[in-house]
Design a protein around this motif. Sequence first.
Motif, PDB file in Angstrom:
ATOM      1  N   LEU A  12      -1.617  32.344 -44.454  1.00  0.00           N
ATOM      2  CA  LEU A  12      -2.868  32.800 -44.061  1.00  0.00           C
ATOM      3  C   LEU A  12      -3.548  32.204 -42.713  1.00  0.00           C
ATOM      4  CD1 LEU A  12      -4.382  34.021 -47.475  1.00  0.00           C
ATOM      5  CD2 LEU A  12      -3.878  35.454 -45.664  1.00  0.00           C
ATOM      6  N   SER A  13      -3.437  30.885 -42.834  1.00  0.00           N
ATOM      7  CA  SER A  13      -4.009  30.242 -41.725  1.00  0.00           C
ATOM      8  C   SER A  13      -3.285  30.654 -40.457  1.00  0.00           C
ATOM      9  CB  SER A  13      -3.774  28.699 -41.994  1.00  0.00           C
ATOM     10  OG  SER A  13      -4.468  28.185 -43.138  1.00  0.00           O
ATOM     11  N   PHE A  14      -2.019  30.912 -40.438  1.00  0.00           N
ATOM     12  CA  PHE A  14      -1.299  31.126 -39.203  1.00  0.00           C
ATOM     13  C   PHE A  14      -1.549  32.686 -38.755  1.00  0.00           C
ATOM     14  CE2 PHE A  14       2.544  33.431 -37.420  1.00  0.00           C
ATOM     15  CZ  PHE A  14       2.685  32.515 -36.543  1.00  0.00           C
ATOM     16  N   ALA A  15      -1.879  33.600 -39.843  1.00  0.00           N
ATOM     17  CA  ALA A  15      -2.235  34.940 -39.677  1.00  0.00           C
ATOM     18  C   ALA A  15      -3.374  34.906 -38.941  1.00  0.00           C
ATOM     19  CB  ALA A  15      -2.225  35.493 -41.017  1.00  0.00           C
ATOM     20  N   VAL A  16      -4.492  34.293 -39.631  1.00  0.00           N
ATOM     21  CA  VAL A  16      -5.916  34.272 -38.834  1.00  0.00           C
ATOM     22  C   VAL A  16      -5.711  33.772 -37.381  1.00  0.00           C
ATOM     23  CG1 VAL A  16      -8.020  33.042 -38.781  1.00  0.00           C
ATOM     24  CG2 VAL A  16      -7.074  33.797 -41.118  1.00  0.00           C
ATOM     25  N   MET A  17      -5.098  32.706 -36.971  1.00  0.00           N
ATOM     26  CA  MET A  17      -4.738  32.127 -35.670  1.00  0.00           C
ATOM     27  C   MET A  17      -4.212  33.306 -34.738  1.00  0.00           C
ATOM     28  SD  MET A  17      -5.978  29.118 -35.557  1.00  0.00           S
ATOM     29  CE  MET A  17      -4.950  28.167 -34.149  1.00  0.00           C
ATOM     30  N   ALA A  18      -3.024  33.755 -35.401  1.00  0.00           N
ATOM     31  CA  ALA A  18      -2.407  34.790 -34.619  1.00  0.00           C
ATOM     32  C   ALA A  18      -3.197  35.892 -34.256  1.00  0.00           C
ATOM     33  CB  ALA A  18      -1.060  35.137 -35.160  1.00  0.00           C
ATOM     34  N   PRO A  62     -16.824  35.284 -28.211  1.00  0.00           N
ATOM     35  CA  PRO A  62     -17.925  35.158 -29.352  1.00  0.00           C
ATOM     36  C   PRO A  62     -17.414  36.255 -30.446  1.00  0.00           C
ATOM     37  CG  PRO A  62     -18.927  36.076 -27.201  1.00  0.00           C
ATOM     38  CD  PRO A  62     -17.310  35.516 -27.034  1.00  0.00           C
ATOM     39  N   ARG A  63     -16.890  37.339 -30.054  1.00  0.00           N
ATOM     40  CA  ARG A  63     -16.595  38.400 -30.814  1.00  0.00           C
ATOM     41  C   ARG A  63     -15.591  38.004 -32.012  1.00  0.00           C
ATOM     42  NH1 ARG A  63     -16.809  44.825 -29.310  1.00  0.00           N
ATOM     43  NH2 ARG A  63     -16.382  45.549 -31.546  1.00  0.00           N
ATOM     44  N   VAL A  64     -14.580  37.335 -31.448  1.00  0.00           N
ATOM     45  CA  VAL A  64     -13.343  36.952 -32.420  1.00  0.00           C
ATOM     46  C   VAL A  64     -14.245  35.875 -33.295  1.00  0.00           C
ATOM     47  CG1 VAL A  64     -11.478  35.549 -32.407  1.00  0.00           C
ATOM     48  CG2 VAL A  64     -11.561  37.778 -30.764  1.00  0.00           C
ATOM     49  N   ILE A  65     -14.648  34.920 -32.713  1.00  0.00           N
ATOM     50  CA  ILE A  65     -15.401  34.129 -33.671  1.00  0.00           C
ATOM     51  C   ILE A  65     -16.392  34.786 -34.701  1.00  0.00           C
ATOM     52  CG2 ILE A  65     -16.888  31.867 -33.463  1.00  0.00           C
ATOM     53  CD1 ILE A  65     -15.893  31.130 -30.808  1.00  0.00           C
ATOM     54  N   MET A  66     -17.143  35.712 -34.253  1.00  0.00           N
ATOM     55  CA  MET A  66     -18.040  36.231 -35.127  1.00  0.00           C
ATOM     56  C   MET A  66     -17.270  36.895 -36.419  1.00  0.00           C
ATOM     57  SD  MET A  66     -21.459  36.980 -34.221  1.00  0.00           S
ATOM     58  CE  MET A  66     -21.629  38.714 -34.357  1.00  0.00           C
ATOM     59  N   ALA A  67     -16.089  37.484 -35.997  1.00  0.00           N
ATOM     60  CA  ALA A  67     -15.409  38.035 -37.065  1.00  0.00           C
ATOM     61  C   ALA A  67     -14.787  37.243 -37.962  1.00  0.00           C
ATOM     62  CB  ALA A  67     -13.961  39.052 -36.148  1.00  0.00           C
ATOM     63  N   ILE A  68     -14.274  35.860 -37.559  1.00  0.00           N
ATOM     64  CA  ILE A  68     -13.849  35.090 -38.395  1.00  0.00           C
ATOM     65  C   ILE A  68     -14.956  34.485 -39.450  1.00  0.00           C
ATOM     66  CG2 ILE A  68     -13.062  32.750 -38.567  1.00  0.00           C
ATOM     67  CD1 ILE A  68     -11.504  33.172 -36.003  1.00  0.00           C
ATOM     68  N   LEU A  69     -16.082  34.244 -38.745  1.00  0.00           N
ATOM     69  CA  LEU A  69     -17.386  33.672 -39.267  1.00  0.00           C
ATOM     70  C   LEU A  69     -17.636  34.697 -40.471  1.00  0.00           C
ATOM     71  CD1 LEU A  69     -19.533  32.038 -36.757  1.00  0.00           C
ATOM     72  CD2 LEU A  69     -18.522  30.763 -38.516  1.00  0.00           C
ATOM     73  N   PRO A 209     -23.697  27.542 -38.300  1.00  0.00           N
ATOM     74  CA  PRO A 209     -24.094  26.180 -39.245  1.00  0.00           C
ATOM     75  C   PRO A 209     -24.483  26.879 -40.622  1.00  0.00           C
ATOM     76  CG  PRO A 209     -25.967  26.833 -37.600  1.00  0.00           C
ATOM     77  CD  PRO A 209     -24.646  27.429 -37.261  1.00  0.00           C
ATOM     78  N   ILE A 210     -24.755  28.290 -40.879  1.00  0.00           N
ATOM     79  CA  ILE A 210     -25.148  28.816 -42.040  1.00  0.00           C
ATOM     80  C   ILE A 210     -23.784  29.132 -42.681  1.00  0.00           C
ATOM     81  CG2 ILE A 210     -26.160  30.831 -43.176  1.00  0.00           C
ATOM     82  CD1 ILE A 210     -27.883  31.080 -40.967  1.00  0.00           C
ATOM     83  N   VAL A 211     -22.865  29.475 -42.235  1.00  0.00           N
ATOM     84  CA  VAL A 211     -21.540  29.906 -42.785  1.00  0.00           C
ATOM     85  C   VAL A 211     -20.947  28.584 -43.386  1.00  0.00           C
ATOM     86  CG1 VAL A 211     -19.377  31.215 -42.482  1.00  0.00           C
ATOM     87  CG2 VAL A 211     -21.239  32.296 -41.912  1.00  0.00           C
ATOM     88  N   PHE A 212     -20.721  27.803 -42.263  1.00  0.00           N
ATOM     89  CA  PHE A 212     -20.041  26.625 -42.702  1.00  0.00           C
ATOM     90  C   PHE A 212     -20.605  25.882 -43.683  1.00  0.00           C
ATOM     91  CE2 PHE A 212     -17.415  27.200 -38.946  1.00  0.00           C
ATOM     92  CZ  PHE A 212     -16.293  26.077 -39.026  1.00  0.00           C
ATOM     93  N   LEU A 301     -11.110  41.243 -41.250  1.00  0.00           N
ATOM     94  CA  LEU A 301     -12.261  41.561 -40.443  1.00  0.00           C
ATOM     95  C   LEU A 301     -11.749  41.531 -38.757  1.00  0.00           C
ATOM     96  CD1 LEU A 301     -15.052  42.624 -40.618  1.00  0.00           C
ATOM     97  CD2 LEU A 301     -16.000  40.522 -40.133  1.00  0.00           C
ATOM     98  N   LEU A 302     -10.947  40.696 -38.750  1.00  0.00           N
ATOM     99  CA  LEU A 302     -10.271  40.478 -37.082  1.00  0.00           C
ATOM    100  C   LEU A 302      -9.504  41.782 -36.869  1.00  0.00           C
ATOM    101  CD1 LEU A 302      -9.212  36.835 -36.842  1.00  0.00           C
ATOM    102  CD2 LEU A 302     -10.634  37.943 -35.255  1.00  0.00           C
TER     103      LEU A 302
END
Lengths: 344, 299
Positions: A12-18, A62-69, A209-212, A301-302
Amino acid sequence: MSSTPKSSFWVLSFAVMATAIISLFLGSYSLDCFEVLRIFTGIGGSSTEPAAAYLLWSVRLPRVIMAILIGGGLAAAGAALQGLFRNPLADPSLLGISSGAMALAALGLASGSNIRAILSPLGDQLFTMALGFVGGLLAAAWVYRLATRQGQTSVSAMLLAGIAITALAGAITGLALYVADDASLRDITFWTLGSLGAGQWRMVAVLTPIVFIAVGCLLYQARTLDLMSLGEQDAAYAGIDVQAAKRRIIVLSTLIVGACVASTGIISFIALVAPHLVRLLTGAAHRTLLPLSVLMGACLLLIADALARTLAAPAELPLGVLTALLGAPFFLWLLRRSFQTIHD
Amino acid sequence: MHCNRFCWSLTLTLISALIFPTCSSAPEIAAQAEPGRIVSLNGAITETVVALGQGRQLVGIDVTSTYPEDSLGHLPSLGHVRQLGIEGVLSLHPTLVLVDDREAKLPAVQALRDAGITVASLPVAYTLEGPAILADTLARLLGVPDQGEQLANRIRMETAALPATSAGHAKLRVLFIYARGAGNLQVAGIDTPADAVIRLAGGQNAGDAFSGFRPLSAEGLLAARPDVLLFFTSGLASLGGPDGVLQLPGIAQTPAGQNKAIIGMDGLYLLGFTPRAPQAIAELARRLEQLSSSDNSNL
């Protein structure tokens, strides 16, 4: 169909990165791979097109980071709430969190021209976010209070209170729609459908910060959630302060959901579907379920956002519609499947 | 507590956002010789660009840009300006993006400016002078002031040729209904483009008790006593035509329902305040006139 948690984690980690990296290359603006690499690394001179650099740094990244968060956050909140309520259907929207956030934000948008005209665009955006956040917290706090008698929180009372608050919040949203002018109406509709299109660095800065912190704290509740899934009395015998644990988990989940809904609107089904997928893969132990749900949610979500951006290019599909389109059939399949297991 | 820290940072961001507004509201319109690739995010602006003979420079339009179909059919649509994807606009490599003044402060439009795209916000006023002013402003922006003058003069002449609103008989009470299917009906009050057009065409807005749009109710309908119901063609179609409208509760009891006085006109044509606005107003005035004379003959 189950695999070991460890291998699932890596896969899954790999899938998120990819998917994150592929998402950076996808979009209606055609950029070849070398151009993207050149912009990100700065090797081989700066890009010929200033718009391309802006696009990658200030729109896609920023959009990709938002999708992950948001994907990860919503999935973690969903997994924790499902565990807490021992109900696989538990979802932030069931507890009135999403609709509470929606209601207050819609009121803010509809008050429109009067209040928002004073604010700059940035202030306007943060004003709506803050309102959504407060709305989610208010709804959750109210539901919690309604369901608590003499220090005991009844799960069924909480679900019922959630339905009532959702109805009330729906009425408030309806009122906001009634008084809204045409422009605000567009904004409110946009919001109910959810989109990462407005994703910008300042939102990432507020969300990170909120999500983390909230997801981090939720991960620490894994043992508590495991024990709670045996039943509240058993959990109490095992030395858990059940009331405090409930409060903690609800507050943390609300924090995540309120912030997510406030920044992107309502994105349905991720919180419900991601934990279910993980349970299919590795089982229900929260020690693995929670972190794997985070990864699964981010990945889902990505993918959904990549589709939202590319399917109707150069226009964009509403993300909430897409997640519902993908999520609802899966959920129906899940329901059917669980009925069959009961009858077999 | 982390929550506290978050609240503080949020408060600080909010305060700084309020103190240092990032908007620059003044439209920066400089004469441009060769704009090249234009994205227009408003139907009236798009139509004016084409009317100025600059249609071939358009590379993208929004969902409200529907006329003239021949020049726009092949162009990619970017959806509604309030749901604008920044990447979608950038992918068309525009050198100039045109927006309505009212939408110039939207975050997505601001982001386009940040991306280094020239964004011009243009006045689209809901008055008879509006289309001519838009033609003038746009023509100077596109470096074709002569065509602008021609177009503006033509619009002004057509405006001047509009029949004077007849004061002889009582004005017809016209209710504009914005319909998207039977469950979603909104009526136009004052401070709406519909109100302006109805008055310009010599009618009286029957929805004069409120401003903006309101959901339609049978009771409100009876109180408004409309003589004529005005629809977009698309809205009329979504209700199943005039027969469908007469089925709606309350309609049959109004003077408009009894006389079947229902008018449908194209949305952009009727309320867009495009270069065709004088024609649209003249057409509406003519149709109102017909209705009122047939009304009188009935009596």
